[in-house]
Scaffold this active site. Structure first.
Site, PDB file in Angstrom:
ATOM      1  N   LYS A 120     -31.358 -31.543  -4.883  1.00 23.80           N
ATOM      2  CA  LYS A 120     -30.475 -31.807  -3.741  1.00 23.80           C
ATOM      3  C   LYS A 120     -29.200 -32.526  -4.157  1.00 23.80           C
ATOM      4  O   LYS A 120     -28.122 -32.240  -3.644  1.00 23.80           O
ATOM      5  CB  LYS A 120     -31.222 -32.608  -2.667  1.00 23.80           C
ATOM      6  CG  LYS A 120     -32.316 -31.791  -2.021  1.00 23.80           C
ATOM      7  CD  LYS A 120     -32.782 -32.364  -0.703  1.00 23.80           C
ATOM      8  CE  LYS A 120     -33.702 -31.348  -0.031  1.00 23.80           C
ATOM      9  NZ  LYS A 120     -34.472 -31.910   1.077  1.00 23.80           N
ATOM     10  N   LYS A 159     -38.673 -19.872  -0.815  1.00 25.37           N
ATOM     11  CA  LYS A 159     -39.731 -20.474  -0.017  1.00 25.37           C
ATOM     12  C   LYS A 159     -39.366 -20.343   1.455  1.00 25.37           C
ATOM     13  O   LYS A 159     -38.198 -20.458   1.828  1.00 25.37           O
ATOM     14  CB  LYS A 159     -39.849 -21.959  -0.416  1.00 25.37           C
ATOM     15  CG  LYS A 159     -40.837 -22.757   0.414  1.00 25.37           C
ATOM     16  CD  LYS A 159     -40.836 -24.237   0.034  1.00 25.37           C
ATOM     17  CE  LYS A 159     -41.448 -25.057   1.164  1.00 25.37           C
ATOM     18  NZ  LYS A 159     -41.523 -26.489   0.867  1.00 25.37           N
ATOM     19  N   LYS A 173     -36.642 -22.920   7.496  1.00 24.88           N
ATOM     20  CA  LYS A 173     -35.702 -22.686   8.581  1.00 24.88           C
ATOM     21  C   LYS A 173     -34.277 -22.574   8.023  1.00 24.88           C
ATOM     22  O   LYS A 173     -33.502 -21.714   8.447  1.00 24.88           O
ATOM     23  CB  LYS A 173     -35.789 -23.842   9.577  1.00 24.88           C
ATOM     24  CG  LYS A 173     -34.937 -23.614  10.790  1.00 24.88           C
ATOM     25  CD  LYS A 173     -35.225 -24.634  11.863  1.00 24.88           C
ATOM     26  CE  LYS A 173     -34.282 -24.416  13.031  1.00 24.88           C
ATOM     27  NZ  LYS A 173     -34.586 -25.301  14.151  1.00 24.88           N
TER      28      LYS A 173
END
Ligand code: TRP
Length: 340
Positions: free
Chosen positions: A120, A199, A202
């Site tokens: 990230k 994966k 959303k």
């Protein structure tokens, strides 16, 4: 001395999920389905971790709805407030208090080695400290309830190992308060999205909402990637590599699976047909949950009540741990210095 186990005959379980709104197939297969089963023989704490969400993309306007919608999904999927403690992280201030206290023992080197942090932060110009400290808050979530076990996906094993490390270091320095939580790995493995690659999530927009109506389920499943080697309708397919088939195994009546696989291998059933069956199976599987969700949306006060009393139970449990922690760390100074 053995670290004090949480009391009660059923082993205690804690797990958390970020409030990304309504749950989707990946949340369901990777977590919720297993959480529902764990309730049978465990004392469960299920937490909507809204404070973890602050380390990612969020807007103050949307966050409350994301929390509420996830709570509805929890309840619709079968988490039972009579048996489990269902609550929102920010309703229990001890999570962040304990996270701060863990800063005394959490090693920065380990935090910097976390894969999720590296992934990230790599894309960021300015890295918020919360992204680095994320696993400390996660350790606090779990250890606050002295949970014996934590159901997690593969991607969270590293964070759980760090929580164990924090428990060991804290116990070694301040006394045995925290049992080392063990992972409970789900049986679903990595849930691949409808795009057949990433994966399911959303943010990748490669999934289906568990509460979607049948026509929406179909419009999503229709786009799913199948065996890339199968170009024409009558090419032989390989169910063992096809992501649509792997979803069939979760949702379609097991008695039908041999036929579906056989017709795919023989090239006698096309992918579109196969997806149509999958969409029907999914819509049918979630029909009772859509009904429960509709009832909850018609009675939001019920959701509020459940989260309210869940938080009260969680706070009581958390306070027991925090009293010991504050004492062990020398924070109850009034008891320790002469009164005026
Ligand atoms: N980090 C977890 C995830 O992204 C969510 C989480 C927060 C969690 N606190 C937790 C999971 C405690 C298990 C236990 O999936």
């Amino acid at each position: 001395m053995v670290p004090s186990q949480a009391s009660g005959p059923r082993p205690r379980v804690f797990s958390g999920m970020q409030p990304s709104g309504e749950a989707h197939l990946g949340n369901y297969l990777g977590a919720l389905r297993q959480w529902v089963r764990l309730q049978e023989d465990h004392e469960c704490f299920f937490c909507i971790v809204d404070q973890h969400a602050l380390t990612g993309d969020f807007s103050p306007e949307d966050l409350p709805k994301r929390v509420f919608d996830l709570a509805v999904s929890f309840l619709a999927a079968g988490l039972d407030p009579e048996r489990s403690v269902i609550f929102v992280q920010s309703d229990v201030p001890a999570h962040t208090e304990l996270a701060w206290l863990f800063n005394a023992v959490a090693p920065v080197g380990e935090l910097e080695r976390m894969t999720q942090y590296k992934d990230k932060s790599a894309k960021m110009e300015s890295i918020p400290a919360g992204l680095l400290n994320y696993p400390i808050l996660q350790a606090a979530d779990i250890l606050l309830y002295r949970a014996a076990a934590v159901p997690v996906g593969e991607d969270q094993l590293q964070h759980l190992e760090l929580a164990r490390e924090i428990a060991r270091r804290w116990n070694a320095r301040f006394g045995d308060v925290f049992p080392e939580p063990k992972p409970i790995l789900g049986d679903a493995g990595r849930i691949v999205g409808l795009d057949g690659g990433a994966k399911m999530s959303k943010s990748m927009d490669n999934t289906v909402r568990i509460l979607a109506e049948p026509d929406e389920v179909w419009s999503r499943v229709r786009t799913a990637v199948t065996d890339p080697q199968r170009v024409r309708r009558d090419d032989p397919g390989r169910p063992e590599v096809c992501n649509v088939y792997s979803l069939h195994r979760h949702f379609t009546d097991p008695a039908r699976l041999p036929d579906i696989a056989g017709q795919c291998r023989a090239g006698t059933r096309g992918c579109v047909d196969c997806k149509r069956i999958l969409a029907e199976s999914i819509a049918e599987h979630f029909a009772p949950m859509r009904e429960r969700a509709a009832a909850l949306h018609a009675d939001p006060a019920r959701v509020h009540d459940i989260l309210h009393s869940g938080a009260a139970r969680a706070r009581a449990e958390a306070e027991t741990t925090m009293a010991r922690v504050r004492d062990a760390m020398g924070l109850l100074w009034r008891n320790a210095v002469p009164t005026p």
